[in-house]
Design an enzyme around this catalytic site. Structure first.
Site, PDB file in Angstrom:
ATOM      1  N   GLN A   7      -1.083   1.922  10.071  1.00 18.24           N
ATOM      2  CA  GLN A   7       0.081   1.943   9.261  1.00 18.24           C
ATOM      3  C   GLN A   7       1.296   2.768  10.000  1.00 18.24           C
ATOM      4  O   GLN A   7       2.506   2.415   9.719  1.00 18.24           O
ATOM      5  CB  GLN A   7      -0.096   2.529   8.036  1.00 18.24           C
ATOM      6  CG  GLN A   7      -1.043   1.709   7.043  1.00 18.24           C
ATOM      7  CD  GLN A   7      -2.427   2.425   7.039  1.00 18.24           C
ATOM      8  OE1 GLN A   7      -2.997   2.665   8.034  1.00 18.24           O
ATOM      9  NE2 GLN A   7      -3.193   2.307   6.093  1.00 18.24           N
ATOM     10  N   ARG A  30       0.867  -1.390   0.010  1.00 21.18           N
ATOM     11  CA  ARG A  30       0.078   0.119   0.089  1.00 21.18           C
ATOM     12  C   ARG A  30       0.825   1.191  -0.148  1.00 21.18           C
ATOM     13  O   ARG A  30       2.127   1.232   0.107  1.00 21.18           O
ATOM     14  CB  ARG A  30      -1.046  -0.055   1.213  1.00 21.18           C
ATOM     15  CG  ARG A  30      -0.640  -0.800   2.449  1.00 21.18           C
ATOM     16  CD  ARG A  30       0.395  -0.082   3.258  1.00 21.18           C
ATOM     17  NE  ARG A  30       0.279   1.240   3.465  1.00 21.18           N
ATOM     18  CZ  ARG A  30       1.264   2.391   3.536  1.00 21.18           C
ATOM     19  NH1 ARG A  30       2.677   1.642   3.395  1.00 21.18           N
ATOM     20  NH2 ARG A  30       1.128   3.251   3.588  1.00 21.18           N
ATOM     21  N   GLY A  31       0.367   2.494  -0.147  1.00 19.74           N
ATOM     22  CA  GLY A  31       0.927   3.693  -0.265  1.00 19.74           C
ATOM     23  C   GLY A  31       1.167   4.114  -1.520  1.00 19.74           C
ATOM     24  O   GLY A  31       1.210   3.172  -2.634  1.00 19.74           O
ATOM     25  N   ALA A  32       0.573   5.391  -1.769  1.00 22.08           N
ATOM     26  CA  ALA A  32       0.406   5.870  -3.344  1.00 22.08           C
ATOM     27  C   ALA A  32       1.464   5.474  -4.336  1.00 22.08           C
ATOM     28  O   ALA A  32       1.060   4.964  -5.368  1.00 22.08           O
ATOM     29  CB  ALA A  32       0.365   7.273  -3.151  1.00 22.08           C
ATOM     30  N   ASN A  86      -5.215  12.585   1.637  1.00 22.14           N
ATOM     31  CA  ASN A  86      -4.331  11.850   2.437  1.00 22.14           C
ATOM     32  C   ASN A  86      -5.064  10.714   3.436  1.00 22.14           C
ATOM     33  O   ASN A  86      -6.362  10.970   3.832  1.00 22.14           O
ATOM     34  CB  ASN A  86      -3.444  12.661   2.913  1.00 22.14           C
ATOM     35  CG  ASN A  86      -2.162  11.633   3.391  1.00 22.14           C
ATOM     36  OD1 ASN A  86      -1.664  10.752   2.621  1.00 22.14           O
ATOM     37  ND2 ASN A  86      -1.797  11.803   4.622  1.00 22.14           N
ATOM     38  N   LYS A  87      -4.354   9.789   3.958  1.00 26.80           N
ATOM     39  CA  LYS A  87      -5.019   9.173   5.045  1.00 26.80           C
ATOM     40  C   LYS A  87      -5.869   9.718   5.793  1.00 26.80           C
ATOM     41  O   LYS A  87      -5.742  10.803   6.490  1.00 26.80           O
ATOM     42  CB  LYS A  87      -4.059   8.206   5.743  1.00 26.80           C
ATOM     43  CG  LYS A  87      -4.182   7.195   6.666  1.00 26.80           C
ATOM     44  CD  LYS A  87      -5.350   6.269   6.132  1.00 26.80           C
ATOM     45  CE  LYS A  87      -4.794   5.436   4.895  1.00 26.80           C
ATOM     46  NZ  LYS A  87      -5.498   4.702   4.290  1.00 26.80           N
ATOM     47  N   ASP A 136      -2.105  10.949  -1.197  1.00 33.28           N
ATOM     48  CA  ASP A 136      -2.530  10.038  -2.236  1.00 33.28           C
ATOM     49  C   ASP A 136      -2.662  10.739  -3.455  1.00 33.28           C
ATOM     50  O   ASP A 136      -2.537  10.189  -4.587  1.00 33.28           O
ATOM     51  CB  ASP A 136      -3.632   9.342  -1.831  1.00 33.28           C
ATOM     52  CG  ASP A 136      -2.991   8.407  -0.500  1.00 33.28           C
ATOM     53  OD1 ASP A 136      -3.087   8.978   0.697  1.00 33.28           O
ATOM     54  OD2 ASP A 136      -2.434   7.232  -0.630  1.00 33.28           O
ATOM     55  N   ARG A 178      -7.654   0.389  -6.235  1.00 31.10           N
ATOM     56  CA  ARG A 178      -7.612   1.528  -5.259  1.00 31.10           C
ATOM     57  C   ARG A 178      -7.866   2.798  -5.933  1.00 31.10           C
ATOM     58  O   ARG A 178      -6.729   3.371  -6.598  1.00 31.10           O
ATOM     59  CB  ARG A 178      -5.988   1.380  -4.572  1.00 31.10           C
ATOM     60  CG  ARG A 178      -5.932   0.114  -4.214  1.00 31.10           C
ATOM     61  CD  ARG A 178      -5.647   0.063  -2.473  1.00 31.10           C
ATOM     62  NE  ARG A 178      -5.902   0.880  -1.553  1.00 31.10           N
ATOM     63  CZ  ARG A 178      -5.359   1.362  -0.498  1.00 31.10           C
ATOM     64  NH1 ARG A 178      -4.105   0.984  -0.259  1.00 31.10           N
ATOM     65  NH2 ARG A 178      -5.830   2.488   0.291  1.00 31.10           N
TER      66      ARG A 178
END
Ligand code: MRU
Length: 367
Positions: free
Chosen positions: A204, A53-55, A255-256, A245, A91
């Site tokens: 995370q 995960r992570g952009a 973002n998150k 993101d 995603r």
């Protein structure tokens, strides 16, 4: 970056040029596992189910997924496009994913089918190398922000940085975005300390960012998501740096979930709030961030259950909410540009506004 003294990237292909390898982040911080992917379907599953995960990282993996797609499509443009869409849909929020797939499609569609596989592999490797390089450059551009804060303090005092989620090297091919200036400062001998938001529901920060920082020997402390505002009020935070993101050409940042709260608290306390990003996270066409950015809504099970190690050391998943209550789980939020002090990019630091962003990235204003 290093794991037990060995250097890794998060995604790579092997010498036989048949497989894609990933660090399977679901097992961290308890075990370090590598997963091998041979098909587009397994790649899409790895992205959707957050093995990675992570952009930046999902963008790089999607680029390698397009190499597997080029092989599976066997010259059919229709099948190639179906496989590309399947990857994009895994995603929706992170711009990097669609950016990488679109870049691969543009590369492949200009070639005759016998060249698809070799060209898409070369292009996936370029995308991975670029991602790592851009993050390293973000580190170099962000470093002066941290050294300037340190210059204002007694020499032995640490620069106190707060970060949310994981925008570290696990979220990219290497280095990370928010963490790159921190790693650069630490290596340059500037004393830093990082407040790591645990980042519910998937943790995370507590699991991945803390593991990364520990591997690099960076002093850090995990805090509950709700603690940040309190620390800011008590002058325990000098700067906030997060990843993103998707960032619009006006400087609004998706973002998150929880990032917006941190930006509000930082703004109220006069603490600079920076967002670090490679240009692959820009969405040049988005005009209305609150309406147009697709916010991923994830399964309520992420909130209802927590995974962890019990006191005997065994991994367990336990229910932490009232059974049968409805759950809503939006995975991202949007922080408006007015709360953001600046963007740290591979080309330098700029204000979060259209003019400053266009100045650094004139190609964006032409989209
Ligand atoms: O749901 P995730 O873990 O893929 O979310 C992405 C993130 O880790 C964060 O939003 C991060 O700050 C931006 S990704 C560089």
């Amino acid at each position: 970056m290093r794991v037990d003294g060995q250097t890794y990237r998060t995604v790579w292909s092997d010498d036989s040029r048949r497989l894609v390898h990933i660090i399977d982040q679901r097992h961290l911080p308890w075990s370090f596992c590598i997963e091998n992917l041979a098909t587009v379907e397994s790649t899409a599953t790895a992205i959707r189910d957050m093995h990675v995960r992570g952009a930046g990282c999902i963008g790089v993996l999607a680029a390698y997924g397009m190499w597997l797609a080029a092989r599976e499509a066997q010259g059919s443009k229709e099948l190639l496009s179906t496989l590309a869409n399947a990857l994009i849909e895994t995603r929706p929020t992170a711009r990097n994913l669609a950016w990488a797939v679109e870049r691969q499609l543009a590369t492949i569609s200009s070639l005759s089918p016998q060249d698809w596989e070799s060209a898409s592999l070369a292009s996936a490797e370029s995308i991975a190398n670029e991602d790592a390089l851009w993050c390293e450059q973000i580190g170099q551009h962000g470093l002066p922000l941290l050294s300037a804060i340190h210059a204002e303090k007694p020499t032995e005092e640490r620069v106190q940085i707060l970060t949310h989620c994981n925008a570290g090297w696990l979220a990219f091919a290497d280095w990370g975005s928010a963490t790159a200036p921190i790693y650069a400062a630490h290596r340059a001998g500037i004393p830093v300390h990082v407040w790591v938001d645990e980042t519910r529901p998937r943790n995370q920060g507590a699991r991945l960012t803390a593991w990364e920082l520990q591997n690099e020997g960076v002093p850090h402390t995990i805090i509950a998501d709700n603690a940040g505002g309190h620390l800011m009020q008590h002058e325990m935070v000098d700067i906030v740096i997060t990843g993103t993101d998707r960032t619009t050409g006006k400087g609004d940042v998706a973002n998150k979930i929880g990032t917006y709260h941190k930006a509000l608290a930082a703004f109220d306390n006069g603490i600079p709030f920076y967002v670090a990003l490679p240009s692959s996270s820009f969405d040049w066409s988005c005009e209305d961030s609150l309406r147009e950015i697709p916010i991923e809504e994830r399964d309520g099970a992420e909130i209802a259950y927590m995974e962890g190690r019990n006191r005997e050391g065994a991994l367990e998943e336990i229910q932490v909410v009232n059974p049968n209550s409805p759950i809503l789980n939006p995975a991202f939020d949007v922080t408006p540009a007015r709360l953001i002090k600046g963007l740290i990019t591979e080309r330098g630091v700029c204000k979060a506004d259209r003019a400053s962003i266009s100045n650094l990235f004139p190609e964006g204003s032409r989209v």
